[in-house]
Scaffold this active site. Structure first.
Site, PDB file in Angstrom:
ATOM      1  N   LYS A  18      15.296  33.237  -6.222  1.00 38.46           N
ATOM      2  CA  LYS A  18      14.602  33.483  -7.485  1.00 38.46           C
ATOM      3  C   LYS A  18      14.161  34.946  -7.487  1.00 38.46           C
ATOM      4  O   LYS A  18      13.729  35.461  -6.453  1.00 38.46           O
ATOM      5  CB  LYS A  18      13.381  32.573  -7.622  1.00 38.46           C
ATOM      6  CG  LYS A  18      13.707  31.100  -7.746  1.00 38.46           C
ATOM      7  CD  LYS A  18      12.432  30.278  -7.868  1.00 38.46           C
ATOM      8  CE  LYS A  18      12.747  28.791  -7.934  1.00 38.46           C
ATOM      9  NZ  LYS A  18      11.510  27.966  -8.011  1.00 38.46           N
TER      10      LYS A  18
ATOM     11  N   ARG B 222       8.207  36.620  -1.169  1.00 40.63           N
ATOM     12  CA  ARG B 222       7.392  35.449  -0.863  1.00 40.63           C
ATOM     13  C   ARG B 222       7.820  34.915   0.502  1.00 40.63           C
ATOM     14  O   ARG B 222       8.998  34.658   0.761  1.00 40.63           O
ATOM     15  CB  ARG B 222       7.598  34.357  -1.911  1.00 40.63           C
ATOM     16  CG  ARG B 222       6.753  33.114  -1.612  1.00 40.63           C
ATOM     17  CD  ARG B 222       7.300  31.888  -2.286  1.00 40.63           C
ATOM     18  NE  ARG B 222       6.483  30.716  -1.985  1.00 40.63           N
ATOM     19  CZ  ARG B 222       6.951  29.477  -1.927  1.00 40.63           C
ATOM     20  NH1 ARG B 222       8.238  29.250  -2.117  1.00 40.63           N
ATOM     21  NH2 ARG B 222       6.150  28.471  -1.662  1.00 40.63           N
TER      22      ARG B 222
ATOM     23  N   HIS C 230       0.293  27.400  -1.139  1.00 40.27           N
ATOM     24  CA  HIS C 230       0.038  27.782  -2.539  1.00 40.27           C
ATOM     25  C   HIS C 230      -1.031  28.879  -2.628  1.00 40.27           C
ATOM     26  O   HIS C 230      -1.663  29.059  -3.666  1.00 40.27           O
ATOM     27  CB  HIS C 230      -0.429  26.582  -3.384  1.00 40.27           C
ATOM     28  CG  HIS C 230       0.577  25.489  -3.529  1.00 40.27           C
ATOM     29  ND1 HIS C 230       0.214  24.164  -3.657  1.00 40.27           N
ATOM     30  CD2 HIS C 230       1.932  25.513  -3.556  1.00 40.27           C
ATOM     31  CE1 HIS C 230       1.301  23.409  -3.761  1.00 40.27           C
ATOM     32  NE2 HIS C 230       2.350  24.213  -3.699  1.00 40.27           N
TER      33      HIS C 230
ATOM     34  N   HIS D  95      -4.231  23.131  -8.145  1.00 42.64           N
ATOM     35  CA  HIS D  95      -2.822  23.437  -8.422  1.00 42.64           C
ATOM     36  C   HIS D  95      -2.062  22.114  -8.455  1.00 42.64           C
ATOM     37  O   HIS D  95      -1.858  21.484  -7.416  1.00 42.64           O
ATOM     38  CB  HIS D  95      -2.284  24.361  -7.318  1.00 42.64           C
ATOM     39  CG  HIS D  95      -0.837  24.738  -7.466  1.00 42.64           C
ATOM     40  ND1 HIS D  95      -0.434  26.005  -7.805  1.00 42.64           N
ATOM     41  CD2 HIS D  95       0.296  24.016  -7.301  1.00 42.64           C
ATOM     42  CE1 HIS D  95       0.889  26.057  -7.847  1.00 42.64           C
ATOM     43  NE2 HIS D  95       1.356  24.854  -7.543  1.00 42.64           N
TER      44      HIS D  95
ATOM     45  N   ASN E 291       4.804  19.543  -8.970  1.00 42.31           N
ATOM     46  CA  ASN E 291       5.488  18.576  -8.100  1.00 42.31           C
ATOM     47  C   ASN E 291       4.848  18.599  -6.723  1.00 42.31           C
ATOM     48  O   ASN E 291       4.715  17.580  -6.059  1.00 42.31           O
ATOM     49  CB  ASN E 291       6.978  18.889  -8.010  1.00 42.31           C
ATOM     50  CG  ASN E 291       7.764  17.744  -7.400  1.00 42.31           C
ATOM     51  OD1 ASN E 291       7.633  16.593  -7.806  1.00 42.31           O
ATOM     52  ND2 ASN E 291       8.573  18.045  -6.398  1.00 42.31           N
TER      53      ASN E 291
END
Length: 405
Positions: A14, A95, A184, A212, A215
């Site tokens: 991504k 990330r 997260h 948060h 899914n």
């Protein structure tokens, strides 16, 4: 000041290009099915809202290097690209899921940093190797550019030992670093900063509970701007009920399933991570489908919703006890931002603790950060869209600028 943000998975990349002078997105996309016979590279360009356009290329993508070069070809395309050459990218943010105890903040990537990420592979065997693939490919293609690792776990490294230690033989922590790490973190940090802005006070003076819900789900207790407890543990399995993950269960369940169902540890792990949570309870893991089924009289769908929101409420109450004073509760991520029923049921019965939800504000969907509590609510409630790519880009700016926010 164009930054490239990369989130590299085992078979996907991504990416997003952000103009940091305005914090506006110039391009975003996804490379998928890397290593398969047929791959796909998708990019959406945003040079201006009136000129938004999308490019999709179907082709075999042998490895992450091929995928990243395909992205670069799209970004530099003469007709629709947003840059003319790679040197227009000022920096790259990656990330990285697990930094263990090695990283309490984002950091410039060096050979020593890469070694530390490799050292933490046992803590994230599915994610860290893929993150490293993205780092190595980007360093090869964008030679000489500053590249920064932004860790999901770093925000939670401020937790005190009483919160992160498990009550296990202490040698397991000393020798193998068995402890709660939390995840997260980039999302929790971002929405906490946005909430402080909305409250009109420095983050260092804010006590918040950030929720948060997607899914994957997690909750964090933030005291004076730093994480002091979180629901996810050594892995992303502990805590809240998630789409396919169980959240909290009795550890002795593993022995029971082995003795009475003949399941080995690999099968139990797969069940807890991929066949449990909402999916395990009712066969559905998309909350939109669950609402539809419950409205049609499906009792197990209604039960799944009740189990998840009860667990949410239970953790909110626990974190209120941890913090003592709570300025605000913040909902974020796919479910947290878009599901008024889940928000309402997660806060049901908390009026005695100063939480007074405004039903009309809660039902109103704007896509913007907003307050959904009543004016006289002692604890304010917000919905704040998360933006992990922008959060990563901001961390890159901090690291390059040499100043910690």
């Amino acid at each position: 000041m164009k930054y490239l943000v990369i989130n590299s998975g085992s078979s996907s990349i991504k990416y997003q290009v952000i103009d940091m002078t305005t914090e506006s997105v110039l391009a975003t996309g996804l490379v998928e099915r890397i290593g398969e016979a047929s791959g796909r590279v998708q990019t959406t360009f945003y040079p201006g809202t009136a000129r938004e356009r999308e490019s999709v290329v179907e082709q075999a993508i042998a490895d992450h290097g091929s995928g990243m070069r395909s992205v670069l070809a799209l970004l530099t395309d003469q007709e629709q690209g947003i840059i003319t050459q790679p040197s227009e990218i000022a920096a790259i943010g990656h990330r990285v899921v697990h930094g263990g105890e090695d990283f309490q903040a984002s950091t410039l990537i060096t050979p020593v940093v890469i070694q530390a990420i490799e050292r933490n592979i046992p803590l994230a065997p599915l994610h860290n190797p893929a993150n490293l693939d993205g780092i190595r490919v980007a360093m090869e293609i964008f030679t000489g550019l500053p590249q920064v690792a932004v860790f999901d776990t770093a925000f939670h490294q401020t937790m005190p030992p009483r919160a992160f230690l498990y009550a296990l033989p202490y040698a397991l922590y000393e020798q193998d670093r068995v402890r709660r790490y939390g995840f997260h973190g980039t999302s929790h940090r971002f929405v906490a900063g946005e909430c402080a802005r909305l409250l009109g006070k420095p983050l260092s003076q804010c006590n918040l509970i950030t929720v948060h819900l997607g899914n994957g789900c997690s909750m964090t207790a933030i005291e004076n701007g730093v994480s002091v407890d979180t629901s996810l543990g050594m892995t992303p399995l502990e805590g809240l009920v998630m789409g396919t993950r169980s959240g909290d269960v009795d550890p002795a369940l593993h022995l029971f399933l082995q003795q009475h169902k003949g399941m080995d540890l690999a099968a139990i792990d797969a069940m807890l991570n991929k066949e449990s949570g909402l999916k395990g309870l009712c066969g559905l893991n998309d909350m939109r489908d669950i609402h539809k089924a419950a409205a049609g009289g499906d009792e197990r769908a209604a039960l799944a919703l009740a189990v998840q929101t009860y667990r949410n409420r239970k953790y909110i109450g626990a974190f209120m006890a941890v913090l003592g004073r709570v300025d605000a509760i913040v909902f974020t991520a796919g479910i947290g931002e878009n599901d008024p029923v889940v928000r309402a049921e997660s806060l049901e019965g908390l009026e005695a603790f100063g939480v007074r939800l405004d039903p009309d504000r809660n039902r109103r969907h704007t896509g913007e950060a907003r307050c959904i509590s009543q004016e006289d609510s002692r604890v304010r409630v917000f919905v704040i869209p998360t933006n992990e790519e922008l959060a990563i880009a901001r961390e890159v700016a901090v690291v390059i600028g040499g100043k910690r926010r």
